[in-house]
Design an enzyme around this catalytic site. Structure first.
Site, PDB file in Angstrom:
ATOM      1  N   THR A  34       0.869  -1.179   0.000  1.00 12.22           N
ATOM      2  CA  THR A  34       0.000   0.000   0.000  1.00 12.22           C
ATOM      3  C   THR A  34       0.903   1.224   0.000  1.00 12.22           C
ATOM      4  O   THR A  34       1.580   1.502   1.006  1.00 12.22           O
ATOM      5  CB  THR A  34      -0.893   0.023   1.251  1.00 12.22           C
ATOM      6  OG1 THR A  34      -1.627  -1.192   1.302  1.00 12.22           O
ATOM      7  CG2 THR A  34      -1.844   1.212   1.220  1.00 12.22           C
ATOM      8  N   LYS A  77      -6.903   1.453  -3.462  1.00 10.95           N
ATOM      9  CA  LYS A  77      -6.528   0.916  -2.140  1.00 10.95           C
ATOM     10  C   LYS A  77      -6.695   2.002  -1.064  1.00 10.95           C
ATOM     11  O   LYS A  77      -7.187   1.738   0.037  1.00 10.95           O
ATOM     12  CB  LYS A  77      -5.087   0.394  -2.190  1.00 10.95           C
ATOM     13  CG  LYS A  77      -4.540  -0.088  -0.860  1.00 10.95           C
ATOM     14  CD  LYS A  77      -5.301  -1.267  -0.281  1.00 10.95           C
ATOM     15  CE  LYS A  77      -4.841  -1.568   1.140  1.00 10.95           C
ATOM     16  NZ  LYS A  77      -5.714  -2.499   1.842  1.00 10.95           N
ATOM     17  N   LYS A  90       0.104   4.764   9.091  1.00 11.73           N
ATOM     18  CA  LYS A  90       0.843   5.064   7.847  1.00 11.73           C
ATOM     19  C   LYS A  90      -0.146   5.317   6.708  1.00 11.73           C
ATOM     20  O   LYS A  90      -0.050   6.294   5.967  1.00 11.73           O
ATOM     21  CB  LYS A  90       1.765   3.871   7.534  1.00 11.73           C
ATOM     22  CG  LYS A  90       2.524   3.889   6.235  1.00 11.73           C
ATOM     23  CD  LYS A  90       1.907   3.144   5.063  1.00 11.73           C
ATOM     24  CE  LYS A  90       1.728   1.681   5.177  1.00 11.73           C
ATOM     25  NZ  LYS A  90       1.307   0.988   3.954  1.00 11.73           N
TER      26      LYS A  90
HETATM   27  P1  NAP Z   1       4.630  -6.467   7.786  1.00  6.45           P
HETATM   28  O1  NAP Z   1       4.165  -7.749   8.347  1.00  6.45           O
HETATM   29  O2  NAP Z   1       5.103  -5.397   8.714  1.00  6.45           O
HETATM   30  O3  NAP Z   1       5.795  -6.797   6.725  1.00  6.45           O
HETATM   31  C1  NAP Z   1       6.480  -5.753   6.113  1.00  6.45           C
HETATM   32  C2  NAP Z   1       7.530  -6.300   5.168  1.00  6.45           C
HETATM   33  O4  NAP Z   1       8.274  -5.189   4.638  1.00  6.45           O
HETATM   34  C3  NAP Z   1       8.539  -7.227   5.850  1.00  6.45           C
HETATM   35  O5  NAP Z   1       8.947  -8.211   4.938  1.00  6.45           O
HETATM   36  C4  NAP Z   1       9.674  -6.255   6.172  1.00  6.45           C
HETATM   37  O6  NAP Z   1      10.929  -6.885   6.325  1.00  6.45           O
HETATM   38  C5  NAP Z   1       9.670  -5.411   4.925  1.00  6.45           C
HETATM   39  N1  NAP Z   1      10.354  -4.124   5.100  1.00  6.45           N
HETATM   40  C6  NAP Z   1       9.955  -3.088   5.854  1.00  6.45           C
HETATM   41  N2  NAP Z   1      10.821  -2.072   5.753  1.00  6.45           N
HETATM   42  C7  NAP Z   1      11.810  -2.495   4.912  1.00  6.45           C
HETATM   43  C8  NAP Z   1      12.967  -1.896   4.397  1.00  6.45           C
HETATM   44  N3  NAP Z   1      13.329  -0.650   4.712  1.00  6.45           N
HETATM   45  N4  NAP Z   1      13.730  -2.623   3.550  1.00  6.45           N
HETATM   46  C9  NAP Z   1      13.378  -3.873   3.209  1.00  6.45           C
HETATM   47  N5  NAP Z   1      12.280  -4.501   3.653  1.00  6.45           N
HETATM   48  C10 NAP Z   1      11.494  -3.812   4.494  1.00  6.45           C
HETATM   49  O7  NAP Z   1       3.523  -5.776   6.883  1.00  6.45           O
HETATM   50  P2  NAP Z   1       2.295  -6.471   6.139  1.00  6.45           P
HETATM   51  O8  NAP Z   1       1.134  -6.463   7.064  1.00  6.45           O
HETATM   52  O9  NAP Z   1       2.736  -7.717   5.497  1.00  6.45           O
HETATM   53  O10 NAP Z   1       1.994  -5.354   5.034  1.00  6.45           O
HETATM   54  C11 NAP Z   1       2.732  -5.278   3.824  1.00  6.45           C
HETATM   55  C12 NAP Z   1       2.049  -4.251   2.931  1.00  6.45           C
HETATM   56  O11 NAP Z   1       0.711  -4.656   2.658  1.00  6.45           O
HETATM   57  C13 NAP Z   1       1.939  -2.865   3.589  1.00  6.45           C
HETATM   58  O12 NAP Z   1       2.094  -1.881   2.607  1.00  6.45           O
HETATM   59  C14 NAP Z   1       0.538  -2.866   4.163  1.00  6.45           C
HETATM   60  O13 NAP Z   1       0.016  -1.558   4.305  1.00  6.45           O
HETATM   61  C15 NAP Z   1      -0.203  -3.670   3.108  1.00  6.45           C
HETATM   62  N6  NAP Z   1      -1.409  -4.366   3.578  1.00  6.45           N
HETATM   63  C16 NAP Z   1      -1.431  -4.997   4.791  1.00  6.45           C
HETATM   64  C17 NAP Z   1      -2.585  -5.647   5.186  1.00  6.45           C
HETATM   65  C18 NAP Z   1      -2.678  -6.354   6.507  1.00  6.45           C
HETATM   66  O14 NAP Z   1      -3.825  -6.649   6.932  1.00  6.45           O
HETATM   67  N7  NAP Z   1      -1.599  -6.679   7.160  1.00  6.45           N
HETATM   68  C19 NAP Z   1      -3.716  -5.659   4.356  1.00  6.45           C
HETATM   69  C20 NAP Z   1      -3.644  -5.033   3.118  1.00  6.45           C
HETATM   70  C21 NAP Z   1      -2.476  -4.383   2.740  1.00  6.45           C
HETATM   71  P3  NAP Z   1      11.408  -7.435   7.770  1.00  6.45           P
HETATM   72  O15 NAP Z   1      10.715  -8.762   7.954  1.00  6.45           O
HETATM   73  O16 NAP Z   1      12.866  -7.545   7.638  1.00  6.45           O
HETATM   74  O17 NAP Z   1      10.974  -6.417   8.793  1.00  6.45           O
END
Ligand code: NAP
Length: 326
Positions: free
Chosen positions: A97, A172, A240
């Site tokens: 996102t 989104k 965010k």
């Molecule tokens: P998450 O569990 O916090 O995972 C984030 C990912 O990004 C991890 O693999 C993390 O790596 C990586 N990352 C963060 N900062 C980084 C950096 N500077 N360099 C390299 N890798 C980095 O988040 P998520 O819930 O999976 O969400 C991922 C995306 O989908 C986001 O944009 C979120 O807004 C969107 N989203 C989430 C949901 C939900 O319900 N969770 C639903 C729809 C959309 P590390 O493991 O090393 O920290």
């Protein structure tokens, strides 16, 4: 037909999607900043890459789901980023996102390398990702979308095409504006119900069936009553997103008064230390202000009639039934 895929970012959402790609039989390469998260995929036969550039070399399709615009900046544009490994004829797809402007910047940068790009963010959370039940939006070149669609169908239950790059990212943010306001409404409503002395299990029974019902209100409401704030969608990610929505809407001079209120409460909840909890922990900011904790009674103890209704009925029975008291 695409057979080789790289998946970068094995967080809550990425790990579910990458698992489903392996299950569907694609040859998978994975990369994650914290390499430990790659181990379960290596055990199932995925190649683990050392850098985003390395991950991008050998795949027809390079997919990533990263926390925010900053992470995309580092993983795509940084040293040893995707752009330094990807080659002409490959396809890149961002499922994070991010701002529509970021998607457009990505598309332009990839185009310089002869690489096609789709923005393809998702609705749904941890469970939907694991179960391949996401609701996916995608934007970019239509022919490329058609080529990638069979893969998206392994990840989600619906796939929508939104036209030119940036439009899926915009959709989104539109959806997450609605999500943020639903969460704010749920939190305000449950705190008010608690203050009013209503039986919260019965409140949730009504939320489940009434004409304002939504799966999001039901699942988050039930978890709040159980005081289960384990993260499917982290509070800090919702904050965010509130920032992204604000930037996007202000740019288009579209009013978002309610989002500003929700953002303030999200900020308060993060300041209280709940950023890593689920987005529903937004309620903790309101609970603090109200001096209450919203908690459901254990199911066995649910009274047949709610305490508030019983009190109301006792009051009515004591009073003469004149219109003035109704
Ligand atoms: P998450 O569990 O916090 O995972 C984030 C990912 O990004 C991890 O693999 C993390 O790596 C990586 N990352 C963060 N900062 C980084 C950096 N500077 N360099 C390299 N890798 C980095 O988040 P998520 O819930 O999976 O969400 C991922 C995306 O989908 C986001 O944009 C979120 O807004 C969107 N989203 C989430 C949901 C939900 O319900 N969770 C639903 C729809 C959309 P590390 O493991 O090393 O920290």
């Amino acid at each position: 037909m695409i057979k080789t895929i790289s998946y970068l970012g094995l967080g809550t959402m990425g790990s579910g999607m990458a698992s489903n790609l392996l299950k569907a039989g694609y040859k998978l390469t994975v990369w994650n900043r914290n390499a430990e998260k790659c181990e379960p995929f290596a055990r199932k036969g995925a190649r683990v890459a050392d850098t985003p550039a390395d991950a991008s070399r050998d795949a027809e399709l390079v997919i990533y789901s990263l926390s925010n615009d900053q992470a995309v900046e580092e993983v795509v544009f940084g040293a040893k980023g995707i752009l330094s490994g990807i080659n002409e004829g490959q396809i890149a797809m961002d499922m994070s996102t991010v701002l529509p402007a970021t998607s457009l910047r990505e598309q332009k940068a990839y185009a310089k390398h002869g690489v096609d790009f789709l923005d393809a963010p998702v609705f749904g959370s941890k469970q939907e990702s694991a179960d391949a039940k996401l609701w996916i939006m995608a934007a970019g070149n239509k022919a490329i979308f058609e080529k990638v669609k069979p893969i998206l169908e392994h990840l989600g239950q619906t796939v929508y095409y939104f036209g030119k790059n940036g439009n899926a990212a915009a959709m989104k943010l539109v959806g997450n504006l609605i999500v943020a306001l639903e969460m704010e409404a749920l939190a305000e409503g449950l705190v008010l119900a608690q203050k009013a002395g209503l039986d919260l299990n019965t409140v949730m029974e009504v939320v489940k069936v009434a004409d304002f019902r939504s799966p999001l209100l039901v699942s988050n409401g039930q978890n709040i009553l159980k005081r289960d704030f384990s993260a499917s969608f982290a509070l800090k990610l919702m904050l965010k997103d509130a920032g992204l929505i604000k930037k996007f809407a202000e740019n288009l001079q579209s009013p978002i008064p309610a989002l500003r209120v929700a953002e303030k409460n999200l900020e308060s909840a993060v300041a209280l230390g709940f950023g890593k909890e689920n987005a529903s922990a937004l309620i903790k900011a309101l609970e603090k202000e109200a001096g209450v904790e919203v908690k459901g009674a254990p199911l066995a103890k649910i009274p047949a009639v709610s305490p508030a209704f019983a009190e109301l009925r006792r009051g009515r029975e004591r009073r003469p039934t004149t219109a003035g008291h109704l």
